[in-house]
Design a protein around this motif. Sequence first.
Motif, mmCIF file in Angstrom:
data_model
loop_
_atom_site.group_PDB
_atom_site.id
_atom_site.type_symbol
_atom_site.label_atom_id
_atom_site.label_comp_id
_atom_site.label_asym_id
_atom_site.label_seq_id
_atom_site.Cartn_x
_atom_site.Cartn_y
_atom_site.Cartn_z
ATOM 1 N N ARG A 1 0.834 -1.213 0.000
ATOM 2 C CA ARG A 1 0.000 0.000 0.000
ATOM 3 C C ARG A 1 0.869 1.264 0.000
ATOM 4 N NH1 ARG A 1 -3.156 -2.907 3.796
ATOM 5 N NH2 ARG A 1 -2.235 -1.696 5.504
ATOM 6 N N THR B 1 1.063 3.990 -3.118
ATOM 7 C CA THR B 1 0.775 5.408 -2.912
ATOM 8 C C THR B 1 1.979 6.266 -3.272
ATOM 9 O OG1 THR B 1 -0.699 4.787 -1.097
ATOM 10 C CG2 THR B 1 -0.086 7.101 -1.258
ATOM 11 N N TYR C 1 2.173 6.364 -6.996
ATOM 12 C CA TYR C 1 1.072 7.168 -7.544
ATOM 13 C C TYR C 1 1.423 8.652 -7.533
ATOM 14 C CZ TYR C 1 -3.526 9.314 -8.069
ATOM 15 O OH TYR C 1 -4.569 10.095 -8.505
ATOM 16 N N SER D 1 3.979 9.297 2.204
ATOM 17 C CA SER D 1 3.877 7.850 1.982
ATOM 18 C C SER D 1 5.190 7.166 2.325
ATOM 19 C CB SER D 1 3.512 7.560 0.521
ATOM 20 O OG SER D 1 2.289 8.173 0.185
#
Length: 296
Positions: free
Chosen positions: A197, A201, A204, A257
């Motif tokens: 995860r 992120t 992204y 992140s």
Amino acid sequence: MDLFGYIKVDSANLLGKEYEAYKGIYCTLCKQLGKEYSVFARFILSYDCTFYAMLGLDLCQEPPCFKEGRCRFNPFKKCHYADTKTKAFSLAAALSVISAYYKLKDNLLDSPWYKRIIYRLVQPFFASWRKKAAKKYPEIDHSVSKMMEEQLKAEKDPDCVLDRAAQPTADMLGEMCALLTEEIPLRDNLDQNTTKRVFQTLGYYMGRWIYLIDAADDYEKDKKHHNFNPFLLPNTDDSVENIRGNLNHALSEALLSYGLYEKGRYDSIINNVLCVSCVNIQNKILSGFQTDITEA
């Protein structure tokens, strides 16, 4: 849209041993491209995919072993090459050739005729490399091809907004960073689901930042030639404050992140890229803008 070379280290702010480690990863990726695809594939080596390989290496339990060797293109130059037992270099090499192939296809659509001749001459080589990489890592080929399709749709949509324009690159790099956590055996102190995860992120928002910094870099050229640019869309605020705000948001989210990640051996180099190099590149590009670009 492809990777652009904005994700690189600021060598002046690295320790000597850190810079040597980074150069070793860069040279090893170059060697991997030649080994898996072709000596000519080495010419598509990029800083972005070097950073991608380093993220993959940072996940590994055992550090890579570097050995001294000679550069294929400059026999007088000594290089440090890592062993390639980890998939990090193979994944980065595949991402390099696949993204280069789809970028070439994109260039064939909107380049002058004389450039298209050159692109058509080299297309068979790129297609061959892409076919080999896609067979090994079909998920990379699917993600990059989907990005190109979505990007084309967004640019042709008269109602396109900035967020939609940046979405395909952001999604693709998020998927690519998540893939690292699936393909590479993780360090014992890393939880699989949490790390995936975090990396998704991180990828992204780095993808979003890459897309937007490239758009900012090309702003004047795109405005002059009436090319697509997310900051030139109707009802979009193209003031330097808004451009900086969008870039700062993407970069800060990427940093947040990464802050959730259990740091590894390349933490200082990754921080150098995110906190120093990207900020300096952004400031340099935006320093050429007037207070309000529309009035420049």
